[in-house]
Design a protein around this motif. Structure first.
Motif, PDB file in Angstrom:
ATOM      1  N   SER A  77       0.853  -1.281  -0.016  1.00  0.00           N
ATOM      2  CA  SER A  77       0.035   0.067  -0.003  1.00  0.00           C
ATOM      3  C   SER A  77       0.639   1.208  -0.262  1.00  0.00           C
ATOM      4  CB  SER A  77      -1.018   0.102   1.339  1.00  0.00           C
ATOM      5  OG  SER A  77      -1.842  -1.020   1.293  1.00  0.00           O
ATOM      6  N   GLY A  78       0.386   2.185  -0.741  1.00  0.00           N
ATOM      7  CA  GLY A  78       1.476   3.321  -0.890  1.00  0.00           C
ATOM      8  C   GLY A  78       1.088   4.283  -2.049  1.00  0.00           C
ATOM      9  N   ASP A  79       1.877   5.242  -2.444  1.00  0.00           N
ATOM     10  CA  ASP A  79       1.518   6.181  -3.582  1.00  0.00           C
ATOM     11  C   ASP A  79       2.552   5.993  -4.804  1.00  0.00           C
ATOM     12  OD1 ASP A  79       3.526   8.367  -3.045  1.00  0.00           O
ATOM     13  OD2 ASP A  79       2.439   7.825  -1.010  1.00  0.00           O
ATOM     14  N   ASP A  90       6.597   2.784  -7.657  1.00  0.00           N
ATOM     15  CA  ASP A  90       6.696   3.198  -6.076  1.00  0.00           C
ATOM     16  C   ASP A  90       8.144   3.007  -5.794  1.00  0.00           C
ATOM     17  OD1 ASP A  90       6.402   3.762  -3.530  1.00  0.00           O
ATOM     18  OD2 ASP A  90       4.493   2.317  -3.084  1.00  0.00           O
ATOM     19  N   GLU A 109      -7.043   6.345  -3.827  1.00  0.00           N
ATOM     20  CA  GLU A 109      -6.869   7.936  -3.906  1.00  0.00           C
ATOM     21  C   GLU A 109      -6.415   8.461  -5.181  1.00  0.00           C
ATOM     22  OE1 GLU A 109      -5.574   9.981  -0.546  1.00  0.00           O
ATOM     23  OE2 GLU A 109      -6.123   8.525   0.930  1.00  0.00           O
ATOM     24  N   LYS A 148      -2.732   7.019  -4.725  1.00  0.00           N
ATOM     25  CA  LYS A 148      -2.536   5.839  -3.744  1.00  0.00           C
ATOM     26  C   LYS A 148      -3.263   4.449  -3.932  1.00  0.00           C
ATOM     27  CE  LYS A 148      -2.197   8.952   0.193  1.00  0.00           C
ATOM     28  NZ  LYS A 148      -0.869   8.754   0.319  1.00  0.00           N
TER      29      LYS A 148
END
Length: 349
Positions: A77-79, A90, A109, A148
């Motif tokens: 999970s990240g951006d 990423d 997001e 995200k």
């Protein structure tokens, strides 16, 4: 077909406090161990989303429509630092995917709001280093650096149903006597079918002797479970998905998972702005909702009068609670972009 669900986060009350029959042993598991086993131990993981289980009854002598409403914990999970065409990077993550497996990328997001809930089916071969290569050009759709995401391992038939005698599916020497799982393809009304061979304890392609190991199941798809003479209960475990899910619905009748485990209705799920309305059910898209053994209640959105029951052509007297999966009957040859929602209460989970 009936279903039940229970969720708990730090001993909070269930999401639906009116559900009394669901108070079974709380399900827990180690998220860190799950990430390690699934092959992305170096990835960022999130631990705040509620986890739990659902059970769904599979009726005998019936084709049961179900959906997966709990998901594997995100393995990353990240951006994204860069978004270039089909290449998403990423730099804070080093992916270590399991060879031969399938992953699901979901956008959680985005500066382009319409992309939130977009999912992409990603084979392990398209994940390398800090880069994910998608099939669709998300950049051309408006995805930008900073968006995200979650990356989840798609469960396989073996992981969902098991293959031993304790499986929710009855095994057999052929698909004639065994239960059969129907997985939808990209063409509406066309399915790939699988059963568990009783002597090998492995999935096979129905009607053949062809082995079918590690067939992935994408959570947006509804599944058809063809039960023969014995009923069964399917229990699944996982976490609640807190953002909606976008799907593309072709012309024809397509099974879809509602994805949210509890709390959505015909009027709150997000169909209203996506389905084709009509003055009658002849031209309008139709939502088929299971309401018994092999039977369905059908609804369409009237051009000006709201949701109506196809059988009676009258407005619904009260809202209709959605089960884990429904059929969407698309009339137009133009595909429908369906953005299923999650209950508003999920934002506080």
């Amino acid at each position: 077909m009936s279903s039940e669900s229970y969720f708990n986060e730090n001993n909070k009350a269930p999401i639906n406090t009116n559900i009394q029959s669901f108070m079974k042993t709380q399900f827990t598991f180690s998220l860190l161990a799950a990430a390690a086993v699934c092959g992305l131990a170096n990835a960022q993981t999130a631990y705040t989303t509620p986890v739990g289980y659902t059970t769904q009854t599979l009726n005998a002598n019936s084709i049961n429509l179900i959906g997966l409403t709990l998901q594997n914990t995100p393995l990353a999970s990240g951006d994204f630092d860069t978004v270039s065409g089909t290449t998403l990077t990423d730099s804070s993550v080093t992916y270590s995917p399991q060879a031969g497996r399938t992953y699901v990328l979901e956008i959680t997001e985005s500066a382009t709001a319409a992309l939130v809930g977009t999912i992409q089916e990603i084979p392990a071969a398209s994940i390398s280093g800090s880069t994910i290569t998608t099939t669709d050009n998300l950049a051309s759709l408006g995805l930008q650096a900073g968006a995200k995401y979650n990356l989840r391992l798609a469960p396989t038939l073996e992981e969902i149903f098991g293959v031993t005698s304790s499986s929710a599916l009855t095994r057999g020497l052929s698909a004639t006597t065994a239960d059969v799982v129907w997985l939808p393809t990209a063409t509406a009304g066309v399915y790939n079918k699988y059963f568990i061979h009783s002597s090998t304890s492995a999935f096979r392609v129905a009607g053949t002797t062809t082995p079918a190991p590690n067939i992935p199941v994408i959570y947006a798809d509804g599944l058809l479970i063809q039960k023969k003479s014995l009923a069964g209960t399917l229990t699944t475990v996982g976490e609640v998905k807190k953002v909606g899910t976008n799907s593309v619905i072709p012309q024809g009748v397509t099974p879809i998972s509602i994805v949210a485990p509890d709390g959505l209705t015909l009027t709150t799920a997000g169909f209203d702005d996506d389905v084709t309305k009509g003055l009658s059910s002849t031209a309008a898209d139709i939502i088929w909702i299971p309401n018994g053994v092999g039977t369905y209640a059908k609804y369409y959105l009237h051009s000006s009068q709201g949701w109506r029951n196809v059988a009676t052509n009258t407005n619904i007297a009260s809202d209709v609670v959605l089960p884990s999966a429904v059929f969407v009957q698309r009339k137009s040859a133009t595909v429908m972009s369906l953005d299923l929602k999650v209950p508003t209460s999920y934002s506080s989970l």
